[in-house]
Design an enzyme around this catalytic site. Structure first.
Site, PDB file in Angstrom:
ATOM      1  N   SER A   1       4.966   8.912   1.397  1.00  0.00           N
ATOM      2  CA  SER A   1       4.296   7.929   0.537  1.00  0.00           C
ATOM      3  C   SER A   1       3.667   6.799   1.354  1.00  0.00           C
ATOM      4  CB  SER A   1       5.294   7.352  -0.471  1.00  0.00           C
ATOM      5  OG  SER A   1       6.318   6.621   0.194  1.00  0.00           O
TER       6      SER A   1
ATOM      7  N   ARG B   1       0.812  -1.224   0.000  1.00  0.00           N
ATOM      8  CA  ARG B   1       0.000   0.000   0.000  1.00  0.00           C
ATOM      9  C   ARG B   1       0.848   1.278   0.000  1.00  0.00           C
ATOM     10  NH1 ARG B   1      -3.131  -1.204   4.835  1.00  0.00           N
ATOM     11  NH2 ARG B   1      -3.081   1.041   5.075  1.00  0.00           N
ATOM     12  N   ASN B   2       2.169   1.137   0.105  1.00  0.00           N
ATOM     13  CA  ASN B   2       3.012   2.324   0.044  1.00  0.00           C
ATOM     14  C   ASN B   2       2.958   2.870  -1.379  1.00  0.00           C
ATOM     15  OD1 ASN B   2       5.490   4.029  -0.262  1.00  0.00           O
ATOM     16  ND2 ASN B   2       5.684   3.457   1.896  1.00  0.00           N
ATOM     17  N   GLN B   3       2.812   4.175  -1.504  1.00  0.00           N
ATOM     18  CA  GLN B   3       2.597   4.803  -2.810  1.00  0.00           C
ATOM     19  C   GLN B   3       3.883   5.287  -3.484  1.00  0.00           C
ATOM     20  OE1 GLN B   3      -0.192   7.729  -1.334  1.00  0.00           O
ATOM     21  NE2 GLN B   3      -1.935   6.525  -2.062  1.00  0.00           N
TER      22      GLN B   3
END
Length: 173
Positions: free
Chosen positions: A152, A50-52
């Site tokens: 992020s 889920r880190n962008q």
């Protein structure tokens, strides 16, 4: 930050960070605080699904980093003259939150910068990275364009489009 003579806290695991990803012709250095548990276990920068980070950097560069396997992502960063590291090289921490970091050891940013003579921009991924990193850089920061970007991390809940608007400053002057 502590030096290596610090006494370890027996209650929290001690983690070693990841090696820098860089090349001498890098023009951007993206600095995080310290990898989360998912990233450390995978031995990959921004390994939490889920880190962008990969989406943000890909959108700034105009390439789909998310669709690539990790080694291809790293190669694409190098090809686009982007380096990645963290401002903390080792720490004690329960879980993945920056607020849980204890007894951190600073990364040797000055040494890395000396190996990247083409570097023009240093960008911090999140407030913790900026606080630690600016302290470490001291007067060296004046040699670069320095950006503090919204994290992020999935824990930082700013809408993606708002994050991207700020991250696009990387492509600036």
């Amino acid at each position: 930050m502590n030096d290596r003579s610090a006494v370890d806290d027996a209650d929290a695991p001690r983690w070693q960070g990841l090696a820098p990803v860089h090349a001498p012709d890098a023009r951007w250095l993206l600095l995080g605080s310290f990898p989360g548990v998912a990233s450390l276990r995978a031995q990959q920068y921004y390994g939490h699904p889920r880190n962008q980070f990969w989406r943000l950097v890909g959108d700034v560069l105009g390439i789909d980093l998310v669709a690539m396997a990790y080694p291809e992502r790293l190669a694409a960063l190098r090809a686009h003259r982007v380096a990645v590291w963290d401002v903390i090289t080792e720490t004690e921490r329960e879980g993945s939150l920056d607020s849980a970091i204890r007894n951190p050891f600073a990364s040797d940013l000055a040494s890395l910068l000396a190996r990247m003579p083409a570097l023009r921009t240093i960008a911090f991924n999140g407030g913790t990275a900026a606080r630690f990193g600016l302290r470490q850089l001291g007067p060296l920061a004046a040699r670069y364009r320095v950006l503090s970007l919204p994290s992020s991390s999935p824990a930082y809940t700013m809408p993606y489009d708002d994050k991207l608007k700020v991250w696009r400053e990387l492509a600036g002057p």
